[in-house]
Design an enzyme around this catalytic site. Structure first.
Site, mmCIF file in Angstrom:
data_model
loop_
_atom_site.group_PDB
_atom_site.id
_atom_site.type_symbol
_atom_site.label_atom_id
_atom_site.label_comp_id
_atom_site.label_asym_id
_atom_site.label_seq_id
_atom_site.Cartn_x
_atom_site.Cartn_y
_atom_site.Cartn_z
ATOM 1 N N ARG A 189 0.761 -1.211 0.043
ATOM 2 C CA ARG A 189 0.080 0.175 -0.051
ATOM 3 C C ARG A 189 0.851 1.383 0.011
ATOM 4 N NH1 ARG A 189 -4.997 0.355 0.947
ATOM 5 N NH2 ARG A 189 -5.018 -1.625 2.045
ATOM 6 N N HIS A 221 -19.406 10.118 0.261
ATOM 7 C CA HIS A 221 -19.994 8.764 0.612
ATOM 8 C C HIS A 221 -21.506 8.776 0.599
ATOM 9 C CE1 HIS A 221 -19.712 4.960 2.607
ATOM 10 N NE2 HIS A 221 -20.763 5.505 3.430
ATOM 11 N N THR A 262 -9.009 10.595 6.147
ATOM 12 C CA THR A 262 -8.011 10.302 7.140
ATOM 13 C C THR A 262 -7.753 8.733 6.834
ATOM 14 O OG1 THR A 262 -9.681 9.635 8.836
ATOM 15 C CG2 THR A 262 -8.756 11.753 8.621
HETATM 16 C C1 GRF Z 1 -21.069 6.910 -5.465
HETATM 17 O O1 GRF Z 1 -22.179 6.634 -4.922
HETATM 18 C C2 GRF Z 1 -19.998 7.481 -4.080
HETATM 19 O O2 GRF Z 1 -20.733 8.175 -3.085
HETATM 20 C C3 GRF Z 1 -19.120 6.226 -3.747
HETATM 21 O O3 GRF Z 1 -19.114 5.601 -4.870
HETATM 22 C C4 GRF Z 1 -20.043 6.096 -6.015
HETATM 23 C C5 GRF Z 1 -19.114 6.344 -7.083
HETATM 24 O O4 GRF Z 1 -20.022 6.823 -8.146
HETATM 25 N N1 GRF Z 1 -18.132 6.589 -3.078
HETATM 26 P P1 GRF Z 1 -19.434 7.672 -9.477
HETATM 27 O O5 GRF Z 1 -18.286 6.789 -9.918
HETATM 28 O O6 GRF Z 1 -19.068 8.881 -9.176
HETATM 29 O O7 GRF Z 1 -20.485 7.586 -10.313
#
Ligand code: GRF
Length: 218
Positions: free
Chosen positions: A80, A124, A156
């Site tokens: 990583r 998110h 984070t």
């Molecule tokens: C979205 O629902 C975002 O919240 C999550 O992954 C998805 C990505 O969608 N983290 P996109 O690739 O931006 O269409």
């Protein structure tokens, strides 16, 4: 004009702050940034789009918008830390000041977070701290909540737990499936992510504890 301790102050007069957008998939949030920039709602440039997945749909969005795109598969690196370092180098070489994760399905470790302190955002699809991790919409439906939504937060090393910049709620309907809820949340994601990036770039703010406070730098 106000700016933040992101390095925006060091941007040459007349130029805009540069974003790096990390994706793994379809890229609708990337498209949201492109549209917001075109409409003058987000005063930034996208210096580079990086995908860890070679056939991510978002790569075509980047190409269509004339944005440099890179495929950087994490499997090409032994650890990583090594992958994080390669990402950091690619972003720094292109003068990126704020990193936006947009469906980037990879945990970032201390090497990455340390290289961009308080300068990595994520979106998110739930009202954090509820339902972190994958399948947030299914988690919300299974738990029976009546309201869910979207959260923009600083990244984070702790998964989906960094200081919250912005949130917006949507109702969860009785007949929702994870897919119908995801679609409702996604509309809100596109609204709040570009707005949050604009605010972080151009308004004064500071972090106290877990709180992002707008209006002053300290
Ligand atoms: C979205 O629902 C975002 O919240 C999550 O992954 C998805 C990505 O969608 N983290 P996109 O690739 O931006 O269409």
């Amino acid at each position: 004009m106000s700016s933040v301790p992101l390095g925006v102050e060091s941007v040459e007069k007349g130029s805009v702050p540069l974003l790096g957008v990390l994706i793994s998939g379809r890229g609708s949030n990337l498209q949201g940034f492109v549209t917001a920039i075109d409409e003058g709602k987000l005063r930034a440039g996208i210096a580079v789009v990086i995908s860890n997945v070679s056939d991510a749909g978002g790569l075509a969005i980047a190409r269509g918008a004339g944005i440099e795109s890179l495929v950087m598969p994490h499997r090409a690196h032994d650890s990583r830390d090594a992958y994080d370092r390669a990402l950091v180098d690619a972003l720094r070489e292109r003068g990126v000041q704020l990193v936006c994760l947009a469906g980037f399905m990879r945990l970032l470790g201390p090497v990455f977070c340390g290289a961009f302190p308080s300068a990595v955002l994520n979106i998110h699809p739930s009202l954090l701290p509820s339902f972190p991790g994958t399948d947030a919409q299914r988690q919300a439906i299974d738990r029976g909540v009546k309201v869910s939504g979207a959260t923009v937060h600083f990244v984070t090393t702790e998964l989906d737990a960094g200081p919250i910049v912005s949130q917006r709620a949507v109702p969860v309907l009785d007949d929702d499936t994870p897919e119908t809820l995801a679609a409702r949340v996604l509309t809100v994601e596109h609204e709040i992510y570009a707005e949050a990036v604009e605010r972080i770039l151009w308004e004064p703010w500071h972090i106290t504890g877990r709180r992002v406070v707008f209006g002053s730098r300290a």
